[in-house]
Design a protein around this motif. Structure first.
Motif, PDB file in Angstrom:
ATOM      1  N   ILE A  23      -7.994 -33.220   1.051  1.00 35.97           N
ATOM      2  CA  ILE A  23      -6.730 -33.596   0.422  1.00 35.97           C
ATOM      3  C   ILE A  23      -6.531 -32.714  -0.806  1.00 35.97           C
ATOM      4  CG2 ILE A  23      -5.429 -35.423  -0.729  1.00 35.97           C
ATOM      5  CD1 ILE A  23      -6.908 -37.463   0.928  1.00 35.97           C
ATOM      6  N   LYS A  24      -5.426 -32.000  -0.831  1.00 36.44           N
ATOM      7  CA  LYS A  24      -5.082 -31.161  -1.980  1.00 36.44           C
ATOM      8  C   LYS A  24      -4.366 -32.017  -3.025  1.00 36.44           C
ATOM      9  CE  LYS A  24      -2.275 -27.103  -3.223  1.00 36.44           C
ATOM     10  NZ  LYS A  24      -1.394 -26.036  -2.677  1.00 36.44           N
ATOM     11  N   ALA A  79      -3.370 -48.163  -4.173  1.00 35.37           N
ATOM     12  CA  ALA A  79      -3.816 -48.683  -2.876  1.00 35.37           C
ATOM     13  C   ALA A  79      -3.355 -47.766  -1.742  1.00 35.37           C
ATOM     14  CB  ALA A  79      -3.285 -50.102  -2.664  1.00 35.37           C
ATOM     15  N   ILE A  80      -2.151 -47.192  -1.872  1.00 34.70           N
ATOM     16  CA  ILE A  80      -1.671 -46.240  -0.855  1.00 34.70           C
ATOM     17  C   ILE A  80      -2.562 -45.001  -0.835  1.00 34.70           C
ATOM     18  CG2 ILE A  80       0.227 -44.711  -0.200  1.00 34.70           C
ATOM     19  CD1 ILE A  80       2.140 -46.800  -1.394  1.00 34.70           C
ATOM     20  N   ALA A  81      -2.924 -44.508  -2.016  1.00 34.77           N
ATOM     21  CA  ALA A  81      -3.802 -43.339  -2.094  1.00 34.77           C
ATOM     22  C   ALA A  81      -5.120 -43.607  -1.369  1.00 34.77           C
ATOM     23  CB  ALA A  81      -4.066 -42.983  -3.555  1.00 34.77           C
ATOM     24  N   ARG A  82      -5.671 -44.785  -1.552  1.00 39.31           N
ATOM     25  CA  ARG A  82      -6.935 -45.129  -0.884  1.00 39.31           C
ATOM     26  C   ARG A  82      -6.740 -45.244   0.621  1.00 39.31           C
ATOM     27  NH1 ARG A  82      -8.087 -49.651  -5.495  1.00 39.31           N
ATOM     28  NH2 ARG A  82      -8.950 -48.236  -7.079  1.00 39.31           N
ATOM     29  N   ALA A  83      -5.613 -45.799   1.040  1.00 41.13           N
ATOM     30  CA  ALA A  83      -5.350 -45.918   2.485  1.00 41.13           C
ATOM     31  C   ALA A  83      -5.226 -44.540   3.129  1.00 41.13           C
ATOM     32  CB  ALA A  83      -4.071 -46.735   2.705  1.00 41.13           C
ATOM     33  N   LEU A  84      -4.579 -43.621   2.437  1.00 40.09           N
ATOM     34  CA  LEU A  84      -4.450 -42.260   2.964  1.00 40.09           C
ATOM     35  C   LEU A  84      -5.807 -41.552   2.998  1.00 40.09           C
ATOM     36  CD1 LEU A  84      -1.174 -41.145   1.144  1.00 40.09           C
ATOM     37  CD2 LEU A  84      -1.431 -41.665   3.583  1.00 40.09           C
ATOM     38  N   VAL A 108       0.973 -35.143  -4.554  1.00 40.85           N
ATOM     39  CA  VAL A 108       1.534 -34.820  -5.864  1.00 40.85           C
ATOM     40  C   VAL A 108       1.629 -36.119  -6.645  1.00 40.85           C
ATOM     41  CG1 VAL A 108       3.510 -33.917  -7.133  1.00 40.85           C
ATOM     42  CG2 VAL A 108       2.875 -32.910  -4.928  1.00 40.85           C
ATOM     43  N   THR A 109       1.010 -36.181  -7.804  1.00 40.88           N
ATOM     44  CA  THR A 109       1.015 -37.433  -8.559  1.00 40.88           C
ATOM     45  C   THR A 109       1.026 -37.171 -10.060  1.00 40.88           C
ATOM     46  OG1 THR A 109      -0.115 -39.567  -8.852  1.00 40.88           O
ATOM     47  CG2 THR A 109      -1.518 -37.620  -8.577  1.00 40.88           C
ATOM     48  N   ASN A 110       1.563 -38.122 -10.790  1.00 35.89           N
ATOM     49  CA  ASN A 110       1.485 -38.102 -12.253  1.00 35.89           C
ATOM     50  C   ASN A 110       0.512 -39.172 -12.735  1.00 35.89           C
ATOM     51  OD1 ASN A 110       3.231 -40.267 -11.536  1.00 35.89           O
ATOM     52  ND2 ASN A 110       4.099 -40.282 -13.602  1.00 35.89           N
ATOM     53  N   SER A 111      -0.321 -39.672 -11.818  1.00 34.62           N
ATOM     54  CA  SER A 111      -1.269 -40.733 -12.129  1.00 34.62           C
ATOM     55  C   SER A 111      -2.681 -40.176 -12.287  1.00 34.62           C
ATOM     56  CB  SER A 111      -1.259 -41.779 -11.005  1.00 34.62           C
ATOM     57  OG  SER A 111      -2.340 -42.671 -11.140  1.00 34.62           O
ATOM     58  N   LEU A 112      -3.254 -40.365 -13.451  1.00 37.30           N
ATOM     59  CA  LEU A 112      -4.600 -39.863 -13.713  1.00 37.30           C
ATOM     60  C   LEU A 112      -5.636 -40.539 -12.831  1.00 37.30           C
ATOM     61  CD1 LEU A 112      -4.507 -39.678 -17.615  1.00 37.30           C
ATOM     62  CD2 LEU A 112      -4.587 -37.748 -16.035  1.00 37.30           C
ATOM     63  N   ASN A 113      -5.504 -41.852 -12.631  1.00 36.00           N
ATOM     64  CA  ASN A 113      -6.532 -42.544 -11.855  1.00 36.00           C
ATOM     65  C   ASN A 113      -6.458 -42.189 -10.374  1.00 36.00           C
ATOM     66  OD1 ASN A 113      -4.124 -44.472 -11.925  1.00 36.00           O
ATOM     67  ND2 ASN A 113      -5.404 -45.458 -10.383  1.00 36.00           N
ATOM     68  N   LEU A 136      -9.009 -39.162  -5.799  1.00 31.76           N
ATOM     69  CA  LEU A 136      -8.830 -38.293  -4.637  1.00 31.76           C
ATOM     70  C   LEU A 136      -9.423 -36.902  -4.814  1.00 31.76           C
ATOM     71  CD1 LEU A 136      -5.206 -39.152  -3.461  1.00 31.76           C
ATOM     72  CD2 LEU A 136      -7.372 -40.175  -2.766  1.00 31.76           C
ATOM     73  N   ALA A 137      -9.770 -36.545  -6.048  1.00 31.88           N
ATOM     74  CA  ALA A 137     -10.268 -35.189  -6.309  1.00 31.88           C
ATOM     75  C   ALA A 137     -11.553 -34.883  -5.544  1.00 31.88           C
ATOM     76  CB  ALA A 137     -10.484 -34.993  -7.804  1.00 31.88           C
TER      77      ALA A 137
END
Length: 269
Positions: free
Chosen positions: A144-145, A105-110, A128-133, A138-139
């Motif tokens: 956003i890098k 949810a934070i990723a979507r807010a950003l 930087v994330t270790n989360s595939l989803n 975000l790709a």
């Protein structure tokens, strides 16, 4: 209640009790026994529970629900936490995100913040994330890098763990990291179900100038198997407004800054 919401609620009920019978679950979820049997059979086919005579028990491998079944649970609270977290991020920051529904949810807010979506020659934010989803979502955002740690994927949490993840994290610096937790206790701090996830989450927090625990109030008081850390790695805890004031004060007394996230007025009851 829609079917996916009902099945999610059934899994949550099983998570709390470990075992339920058909009639008990049907009463709790206000559906017929026949509907409950069909739901149990469908979840058994996906190996998320094991059918018993007259009911169901948690699958031997279902220590944590897959993200696809957790996204609707306490969604308003998670969204409030996400919006509060996103306000702490500045343009140009390197942001660490562990796996989980709250960090998603934070990723979507950003991703939807207007200042991060503006066109420009360079990315406005590095995740930087270790989360595939999270990486998958975000790709498609050119401003956003995305840095994915690598590692071995957990099928339920979609998190990458292990020495490859650790190798990447050891080579980078993060401005602010948001780490999700399955349990948040004033004494134990943040905990998760799996020791490999705990290790990667702690390392991500340690590589950050500022590390923030994010968890809705249902996680408060819970202690899971593997400890991520307390004030030894985190300085802030963001949770929702349902957290008791006495509990928030206990976290604060131990040195954590507690941010209470409230949903927009239009979403309040």
């Amino acid at each position: 209640m829609k079917r996916h919401e009902r099945m999610n609620a059934l899994l949550e009920l099983l998570g709390e009790r470990g075992r339920v019978d058909v009639e008990e679950a049907a009463t709790a979820l206000e559906v017929s026994a026949a509907t409950m049997r069909r739901d149990m059979d469908a979840l058994a086919e996906q190996q998320l529970l094991t059918r018993t005579r007259g009911g169901a028990v948690l699958s031997s491998v279902a220590y944590d629900l897959p993200i696809r079944y957790k996204h609707a649970h306490r969604s308003a609270e998670k969204e409030a936490v996400a919006q509060a977290a996103a306000k702490l991020v500045d343009r140009g920051d390197v942001v660490g995100l562990s796996g989980g529904t709250t960090t998603t949810a934070i990723a979507r807010a950003l991703a939807t913040r207007p200042d991060f979506a503006e066109a420009g020659p360079q990315p406005h934010l590095t995740i930087v994330t270790n989360s595939l989803n999270i990486a998958n979502e975000l790709a498609v955002r050119p401003q956003i890098k995305i840095v994915l740690t690598g590692g071995v994927a957990h099928s339920r949490s979609f998190e990458l763990v292990g020495p490859f993840s650790e190798l990447v994290l050891q080579q980078i610096s993060i401005d602010i990291a948001f780490i999700g937790a399955n349990g948040m206790d004033p004494v134990m701090g943040a905990t998760v179900h799996d020791e490999a996830e705990a290790r990667v989450n702690r390392l991500m927090a340690e590589r950050a100038r500022r590390a923030v625990v994010v968890a809705d109030s249902s996680k408060i008081g819970e202690r899971c198997f593997a400890r991520v850390g307390g004030t030894d790695v985190f300085d802030t805890f963001i949770t929702d407004a349902s957290a008791k004031e006495s509990t928030r004060r206990e976290f604060a007394d131990r040195g954590l800054r507690v941010v209470t996230a409230r949903p927009p007025a239009s979403e309040r009851v």
